[in-house]
Design an enzyme around this catalytic site. Sequence first.
Site, PDB file in Angstrom:
ATOM      1  N   ASN A 206      25.705 -49.262 -30.731  1.00 27.35           N
ATOM      2  CA  ASN A 206      26.570 -49.218 -29.854  1.00 27.35           C
ATOM      3  C   ASN A 206      25.676 -49.370 -28.397  1.00 27.35           C
ATOM      4  O   ASN A 206      24.167 -50.245 -28.619  1.00 27.35           O
ATOM      5  CB  ASN A 206      27.164 -48.161 -29.022  1.00 27.35           C
ATOM      6  CG  ASN A 206      26.193 -46.503 -28.941  1.00 27.35           C
ATOM      7  OD1 ASN A 206      25.256 -46.834 -27.742  1.00 27.35           O
ATOM      8  ND2 ASN A 206      26.152 -45.405 -29.525  1.00 27.35           N
ATOM      9  N   ASP A 275      30.029 -41.465 -33.799  1.00 26.65           N
ATOM     10  CA  ASP A 275      31.223 -40.757 -34.081  1.00 26.65           C
ATOM     11  C   ASP A 275      31.251 -40.909 -35.951  1.00 26.65           C
ATOM     12  O   ASP A 275      31.486 -40.212 -37.014  1.00 26.65           O
ATOM     13  CB  ASP A 275      32.128 -40.370 -33.486  1.00 26.65           C
ATOM     14  CG  ASP A 275      32.530 -40.158 -32.354  1.00 26.65           C
ATOM     15  OD1 ASP A 275      31.150 -38.886 -32.139  1.00 26.65           O
ATOM     16  OD2 ASP A 275      32.307 -40.490 -31.234  1.00 26.65           O
ATOM     17  N   LYS A 285      20.238 -55.295 -49.449  1.00 27.81           N
ATOM     18  CA  LYS A 285      20.915 -56.423 -48.203  1.00 27.81           C
ATOM     19  C   LYS A 285      22.420 -57.116 -49.655  1.00 27.81           C
ATOM     20  O   LYS A 285      22.571 -57.667 -50.335  1.00 27.81           O
ATOM     21  CB  LYS A 285      20.034 -57.578 -47.855  1.00 27.81           C
ATOM     22  CG  LYS A 285      21.325 -58.649 -46.772  1.00 27.81           C
ATOM     23  CD  LYS A 285      20.549 -59.374 -46.630  1.00 27.81           C
ATOM     24  CE  LYS A 285      21.730 -60.691 -45.571  1.00 27.81           C
ATOM     25  NZ  LYS A 285      21.159 -62.172 -45.639  1.00 27.81           N
ATOM     26  N   PHE A 320      27.664 -34.601 -22.117  1.00 31.17           N
ATOM     27  CA  PHE A 320      27.748 -36.259 -21.473  1.00 31.17           C
ATOM     28  C   PHE A 320      29.074 -36.821 -21.684  1.00 31.17           C
ATOM     29  O   PHE A 320      29.804 -36.222 -23.078  1.00 31.17           O
ATOM     30  CB  PHE A 320      27.467 -37.500 -21.252  1.00 31.17           C
ATOM     31  CG  PHE A 320      26.045 -37.711 -20.463  1.00 31.17           C
ATOM     32  CD1 PHE A 320      24.555 -36.544 -20.564  1.00 31.17           C
ATOM     33  CD2 PHE A 320      25.755 -38.433 -19.349  1.00 31.17           C
ATOM     34  CE1 PHE A 320      23.876 -36.565 -19.586  1.00 31.17           C
ATOM     35  CE2 PHE A 320      24.691 -38.600 -18.448  1.00 31.17           C
ATOM     36  CZ  PHE A 320      23.493 -37.300 -18.135  1.00 31.17           C
ATOM     37  N   LYS A 334      36.527 -31.562 -23.093  1.00 27.15           N
ATOM     38  CA  LYS A 334      35.318 -31.816 -23.377  1.00 27.15           C
ATOM     39  C   LYS A 334      34.548 -30.777 -23.106  1.00 27.15           C
ATOM     40  O   LYS A 334      33.860 -30.123 -24.535  1.00 27.15           O
ATOM     41  CB  LYS A 334      34.387 -33.191 -23.639  1.00 27.15           C
ATOM     42  CG  LYS A 334      34.974 -34.377 -24.665  1.00 27.15           C
ATOM     43  CD  LYS A 334      34.377 -35.441 -24.517  1.00 27.15           C
ATOM     44  CE  LYS A 334      35.285 -36.794 -25.563  1.00 27.15           C
ATOM     45  NZ  LYS A 334      33.753 -37.928 -25.655  1.00 27.15           N
ATOM     46  N   LYS A 338      33.374 -27.843 -25.463  1.00 29.34           N
ATOM     47  CA  LYS A 338      32.013 -28.252 -26.610  1.00 29.34           C
ATOM     48  C   LYS A 338      31.653 -26.889 -25.823  1.00 29.34           C
ATOM     49  O   LYS A 338      30.573 -26.647 -26.059  1.00 29.34           O
ATOM     50  CB  LYS A 338      31.132 -29.177 -26.275  1.00 29.34           C
ATOM     51  CG  LYS A 338      32.397 -30.269 -27.082  1.00 29.34           C
ATOM     52  CD  LYS A 338      31.407 -31.879 -27.406  1.00 29.34           C
ATOM     53  CE  LYS A 338      32.451 -33.111 -27.829  1.00 29.34           C
ATOM     54  NZ  LYS A 338      31.599 -34.097 -28.186  1.00 29.34           N
TER      55      LYS A 338
END
Length: 405
Positions: A206, A275, A285, A320, A334, A338
């Site tokens: 990301n 995730d 490859k 976060f 969250k 959590k």
Amino acid sequence: MSPSVLIGISGGIAAYKTPLLVRLLVQSGIQTHVVMTDAAMNFVTPLTLATLTGNPVCHDMWGERDRPSVEHISLADNADFAVIAPATANIIGKIACGIADDMLTTVFMALRCPVLVCPSMNVNMFRNPIVQENLKKLEGLGYHLMEPESGYLACGWNAEGRMPEPEKIAQKIHSLMGPKDLAGEHILVTAGPTEEPLDPVRFITNRSSGKMGVAISDRAIARGAKVTLVAGPIRVQPACGVRHISVRTALEMRDRVMDVFRDATVVIKAAAVSDFRPTVTETEKVKKEEMTPTIVLTKNPDILAELGRIKREDQIIVGFAAETQDVLQNGRTKLRKKNLDMLVLNDVSKPGAGFDCDTNIVRFLHRSGDEEQMEIMSKDKVADLILDRVRTMRTAAQYQRNTSA
Ligand code: PMT
């Protein structure tokens, strides 16, 4: 009154970088004075430094013979912090042996504030046992030392001996001068993305650069905490003193976080953990012709949720959340699910917030239900505010323990 830093410049080629250090300190509101040796004036002029500091530069013990020469005493008395950059083998040797035969060494002999020494010289001079012994002696006397860096040296060698870049020296000065209100905490920070490999050349990742997490670890070390940073592949360099553990995948990040967790007093999870990971990672490859248009994924462990389940009473956990829709609702869920003490919510669809920029726009969600919306600000400032809240939580917990005992 703004703090005052005295900069000593001795005669090495790295002196050409010192004006930039001076400018960085002046820009951050620090009163700066310069004292330099005659040799340093071969590399950089007093006029440059006087212009940047707005103060006269001291170099000549006997310049104005009609004035009593106590300049060195007032310079030394008024300094809150002093640095020698660059520090040559000669100046290090003189200071280590208590020799005061020019303006710089005389002023430094009279100092009572902390001193940072930034050695810079040819690699063989640096490795010379006499220089090493002098540096050890200074360290033993309480001087702070900054390791020279490796790279191209003016003498043609490619080795250690380079003065660290001015930004790093300025950062070190700020961290040595700042309040140490997080001393005694061990803060575990995670930062950056994870990479989940499909084969040796392809992976899922990301846009996290690591800037937010590194800002937190840098500010935490500056404020006196012990800091361990577990980070995926990041594009920023953590400050000196941060223990940096590099990882690639979410599974590696989980294992390294768990190794450190027991010893940590605070955890701040700014990493953007993937995730999911590809169920199969090919060792060779994959050829285009052999590829299928579908990637089968397996869920990664939720590290933060696991920490929330096993956390001790005395541990503070800050998570976060990067959201783009139903931002507030998802953040609140969250925080609760959590088992966090605080959640830093960023709406990453807003310009100037979230991934790969120098600013962020965050909302703090507290376990108590209180919420605080912040304006757009630098990630350093966000980091300081998060650490301020950690301090408040620690003080409140201590107060509660004391009153219920
Ligand atoms: O690195 P920068 O470019 O500076 O960008 C900063 C940032 C946008 C990455 C940062 O501000 C941020 O929001 N980090 C959290 C990103 C994220 O993964 O959010 P999330 O809502 O998917 O995860 C919630 C929390 O669970 C996070 O603390 C995350 O670290 C944690 N998590 C998520 C998944 C997982 N498998 N394990 C986790 O521990």
